[in-house]
Enzyme design. Structure first.
Site, PDB file in Angstrom:
ATOM      1  N   CYS A 159      -2.515   9.177   2.037  1.00  0.00           N
ATOM      2  CA  CYS A 159      -2.128   8.574   0.754  1.00  0.00           C
ATOM      3  C   CYS A 159      -3.161   8.933  -0.313  1.00  0.00           C
ATOM      4  O   CYS A 159      -2.846   8.990  -1.500  1.00  0.00           O
ATOM      5  CB  CYS A 159      -1.997   7.063   0.897  1.00  0.00           C
ATOM      6  SG  CYS A 159      -3.451   6.320   1.620  1.00  0.00           S
ATOM      7  N   GLU A 209       0.891  -1.178   0.000  1.00  0.00           N
ATOM      8  CA  GLU A 209       0.000   0.000   0.000  1.00  0.00           C
ATOM      9  C   GLU A 209       0.918   1.214   0.000  1.00  0.00           C
ATOM     10  O   GLU A 209       1.304   1.708   1.054  1.00  0.00           O
ATOM     11  CB  GLU A 209      -0.894  -0.011   1.251  1.00  0.00           C
ATOM     12  CG  GLU A 209      -1.824  -1.206   1.348  1.00  0.00           C
ATOM     13  CD  GLU A 209      -3.018  -1.107   0.402  1.00  0.00           C
ATOM     14  OE1 GLU A 209      -3.275  -0.022  -0.142  1.00  0.00           O
ATOM     15  OE2 GLU A 209      -3.689  -2.141   0.228  1.00  0.00           O
TER      16      GLU A 209
HETATM   17  P1  NAD Z   1       8.000   5.325   4.983  1.00  0.00           P
HETATM   18  O1  NAD Z   1       8.171   4.570   3.724  1.00  0.00           O
HETATM   19  O2  NAD Z   1       9.070   6.263   5.390  1.00  0.00           O
HETATM   20  O3  NAD Z   1       7.810   4.312   6.211  1.00  0.00           O
HETATM   21  C1  NAD Z   1       6.751   3.396   6.270  1.00  0.00           C
HETATM   22  C2  NAD Z   1       7.106   2.249   7.207  1.00  0.00           C
HETATM   23  O4  NAD Z   1       8.084   1.436   6.580  1.00  0.00           O
HETATM   24  C3  NAD Z   1       7.726   2.690   8.532  1.00  0.00           C
HETATM   25  O5  NAD Z   1       7.284   1.827   9.546  1.00  0.00           O
HETATM   26  C4  NAD Z   1       9.214   2.518   8.271  1.00  0.00           C
HETATM   27  O6  NAD Z   1       9.963   2.356   9.446  1.00  0.00           O
HETATM   28  C5  NAD Z   1       9.201   1.248   7.430  1.00  0.00           C
HETATM   29  N1  NAD Z   1      10.334   1.026   6.528  1.00  0.00           N
HETATM   30  C6  NAD Z   1      10.948   1.924   5.726  1.00  0.00           C
HETATM   31  N2  NAD Z   1      11.909   1.311   5.005  1.00  0.00           N
HETATM   32  C7  NAD Z   1      11.896   0.006   5.341  1.00  0.00           C
HETATM   33  C8  NAD Z   1      12.640  -1.125   4.945  1.00  0.00           C
HETATM   34  N3  NAD Z   1      13.614  -1.028   4.031  1.00  0.00           N
HETATM   35  N4  NAD Z   1      12.358  -2.315   5.516  1.00  0.00           N
HETATM   36  C9  NAD Z   1      11.372  -2.438   6.415  1.00  0.00           C
HETATM   37  N5  NAD Z   1      10.622  -1.391   6.840  1.00  0.00           N
HETATM   38  C10 NAD Z   1      10.885  -0.182   6.306  1.00  0.00           C
HETATM   39  O7  NAD Z   1       6.585   6.099   4.887  1.00  0.00           O
HETATM   40  P2  NAD Z   1       5.961   7.180   5.845  1.00  0.00           P
HETATM   41  O8  NAD Z   1       6.658   8.484   5.662  1.00  0.00           O
HETATM   42  O9  NAD Z   1       5.815   6.647   7.217  1.00  0.00           O
HETATM   43  O10 NAD Z   1       4.472   7.281   5.253  1.00  0.00           O
HETATM   44  C11 NAD Z   1       4.117   8.078   4.152  1.00  0.00           C
HETATM   45  C12 NAD Z   1       3.976   7.246   2.904  1.00  0.00           C
HETATM   46  O11 NAD Z   1       3.081   6.155   3.126  1.00  0.00           O
HETATM   47  C13 NAD Z   1       3.366   8.030   1.763  1.00  0.00           C
HETATM   48  O12 NAD Z   1       4.028   7.699   0.582  1.00  0.00           O
HETATM   49  C14 NAD Z   1       1.928   7.555   1.737  1.00  0.00           C
HETATM   50  O13 NAD Z   1       1.288   7.712   0.499  1.00  0.00           O
HETATM   51  C15 NAD Z   1       2.101   6.118   2.096  1.00  0.00           C
HETATM   52  N6  NAD Z   1       0.852   5.556   2.599  1.00  0.00           N
HETATM   53  C16 NAD Z   1       0.172   4.718   1.778  1.00  0.00           C
HETATM   54  C17 NAD Z   1      -1.048   4.202   2.187  1.00  0.00           C
HETATM   55  C18 NAD Z   1      -1.837   3.298   1.288  1.00  0.00           C
HETATM   56  O14 NAD Z   1      -2.727   2.630   1.808  1.00  0.00           O
HETATM   57  N7  NAD Z   1      -1.572   3.234   0.000  1.00  0.00           N
HETATM   58  C19 NAD Z   1      -1.553   4.532   3.450  1.00  0.00           C
HETATM   59  C20 NAD Z   1      -0.801   5.375   4.268  1.00  0.00           C
HETATM   60  C21 NAD Z   1       0.402   5.890   3.827  1.00  0.00           C
END
Ligand code: NAD
Length: 527
Positions: free
Chosen positions: A316, A282
């Protein structure tokens, strides 16, 4: 300080401290050195680095959470795997009963949890309440689902044969979530996974660990009443490197449900695929709405404003691109700016505020850089865009509207802040091409009362997004539908409809209840 409010910076600080102390007491959490590790009811001794958590409201430190070490995360996965052996054999409707009890608990703690979401993530209190309500809704949906995990029965081509499919629990599900929905996204996954017979290990965003720990406390109240082994509902709060990568690479985790940015999701997907595991992705969106000449413009205006500035542009499904027909362009933009001027920006704990702070300094920088890039690529700012002075932190910005002459690199990116690009179109086909002309494919909307335009937008050559709305905005999905998007958004589906199937394994069964052995496709093999 805040538009339409007389509260001073100091009184906001005091309010934040008072709410924080109250919430900590309420959820029985420690300000310093709170464990970020639980396999059910109790907190375990997490031995990793302390993780700080800040409130965007004032930018101040709230407290610290002790992260588990990678070895401890491995142990949690083993425990979740053992617990799965028990949990999977409990009849699904009984598993549903546990989820129903969770729903009862969440209802009791809704307001306090919402206040914590606002404190730690910064969204306005009304939206925080909506987020907790989403968890409750997910519980209710999952309880019903627990009696409906149906398989199909197919007509066998062979005599005296029965052919059908059944669905079995899958195993340990890792749920890795983003900061912007620190409760709801976990619940979309966990409530479904639990009724499906899976055990769940949650790695929340490192920005919002306390929300996850409060959630665990609520669930623990229910787990205490059940004599289940530890390991059914687990939380491992910490960073991506120390914690996330253990879950991503573990062979004992058949499904990783990842919510976050496209760049992180891509890395996670590659690593899980390398061990032939399953992912639900997602990822980021870059959502557009088309406003046509036949639209109810009052309705469209309200929908556009909520979708563009709700959660300070950090959803998102936030509306990032507004595609206006040339005949209504000037009037609509003028009216939009007028409404933007009336937005109340300020302390998200205060009722009636529309826009709270951004989550952190990096988000503010991204917001400012995107504006520069827009100018460099031939666009211009029509309204807002500045960091506001005199607020309790440097994280309050004025939502911005920018004009983009055409699809350009910056409008193809998701800038996770309240920056809305407006485009002008002449023919509906051109508008749909603009809608689809970005790498992401999450949410989309059309405002129209023209049946032909609406049906074109919804047809196979219409919107290419996972969500296509008519006369309602791009954000604020209900949990009953499957949620997710196409292309770089990752293709995953969560929450309602038949999204549950990703959390189970399908088994096709053939039973020969006759005395002979007819082979399929009429093959003869006599020995
Ligand atoms: P992010 O990618 O920085 O982090 C998301 C999660 O992934 C965090 O828990 C982070 O610690 C973890 N993470 C990051 N890299 C990782 C890796 N290599 N291995 C394992 N875990 C890892 O995102 P964010 O800044 O927290 O959230 C914003 C983003 O999330 C935006 O792009 C938004 O569109 C997206 N989002 C999407 C949805 C959806 O349903 N499509 C919903 C909410 C947020």
């Amino acid at each position: 300080m805040q538009v339409g409010s007389s509260s001073s910076v100091e009184s906001v600080r005091q309010q934040v401290q008072a709410v924080w102390e109250d919430v900590l007491r309420y959820f029985e959490l420690r300000r310093e050195g709170q464990s970020g590790l639980s396999t059910g009811v109790d907190w375990l001794d997490a031995q990793g680095e302390p993780l700080p958590s800040y409130t965007p409201i004032t930018g101040e430190l709230l407290g610290t959470v002790n992260q588990p070490t990678p070895e401890q995360v491995e142990e949690v996965v083993s425990r979740a795997k053992e617990a799965f052996n028990v949990w999977r054999m409990i009849p699904a409707p009984k598993r549903g009963q546990l989820v129903r009890e969770i729903a009862d608990e969440v209802r009791r703690h809704k307001e306090q949890l919402a206040r914590l979401v606002t404190l730690e993530m910064g969204k306005i209190i009304e939206e925080a309440r909506g987020e907790v309500q989403e968890w409750i809704d997910m519980c209710d949906f999952a309880v019903g689902l627990s009696r409906q995990l149906y398989g199909l029965t197919m007509a066998s081509e062979r005599e005296h044969h029965r052919l059908y499919e059944q669905w079995h629990p899958l195993g340990v599900v890792a749920v890795i979530t983003a900061f912007n929905f620190p409760v709801a996204v976990w619940s979309w996954n966990a409530m479904i996974a639990l009724v499906c017979g899976d055990t769940v290990v949650w790695k929340p965003s490192s920005v919002t660990p306390f929300c996850a720990l409060a959630v665990q406390q609520i669930v623990a109240r229910v787990l205490r009443r059940w004599s289940l082994p530890e390991g059914v509902v687990n939380v491992v709060a910490g960073t991506s490197g120390a914690i996330g990568s253990v879950l991503v690479d573990s062979k004992d985790v058949p499904l990783v449900s990842f919510t976050g940015s496209i760049s992180a999701g891509r890395k996670v997907a590659e690593r899980v695929a390398a061990r032939l595991g399953r992912t639900i992705l997602e990822l980021g969106g870059n959502n557009a709405a088309i406003v046509t000449p036949s639209a109810n413009l009052d309705l469209a205006l309200r929908a556009v404003v909520f979708a563009a500035v709700g959660t300070a542009g950090q959803r998102c499904t936030t509306l990032r691109r507004l595609i206006l027909h040339e005949s209504i362009y000037d009037t609509f933009v003028e009216r939009l700016i007028k409404v933007y001027r009336q937005l109340r920006i300020g302390n998200p704990l205060e009722e009636g505020v529309h826009v709270g702070p951004l989550v952190g300094g990096e988000a503010v920088q991204t917001f400012l850089t995107a504006q520069e890039q827009l100018r460099a690529e031939g666009g211009r700012l029509l309204y807002g865009g500045e960091v506001l002075e005199g607020y309790p932190s440097r994280l309050y910005v004025r939502p911005a509207i920018g004009y983009a002459p055409a699809v350009c690199p910056i409008t193809c990116e998701e800038t996770f802040a309240p920056l809305l690009y407006v485009f002008r179109y002449r023919e509906i086909e051109e508008a749909i091409a603009l809608n689809n002309g970005v790498p992401q494919g999450l949410s989309s909307a059309i405002f129209s009362t023209d049946l032909r335009e609406v049906e074109l937008f919804l047809s196979a050559k219409g919107s290419d997004c996972g969500i296509a709305n008519v006369n309602t905005g791009t954000s604020g999905a209900e949990i009953g539908g499957a949620f997710g998007g196409e292309k770089d958004t990752g293709g995953g589906r969560e929450a309602g409809s038949d999204a549950w199937k990703a959390y189970m394994r399908r088994q096709t069964v053939t039973i020969n209840w006759g005395e002979s052995l007819p082979l399929a496709q009429g093959i003869r093999f006599d020995v």
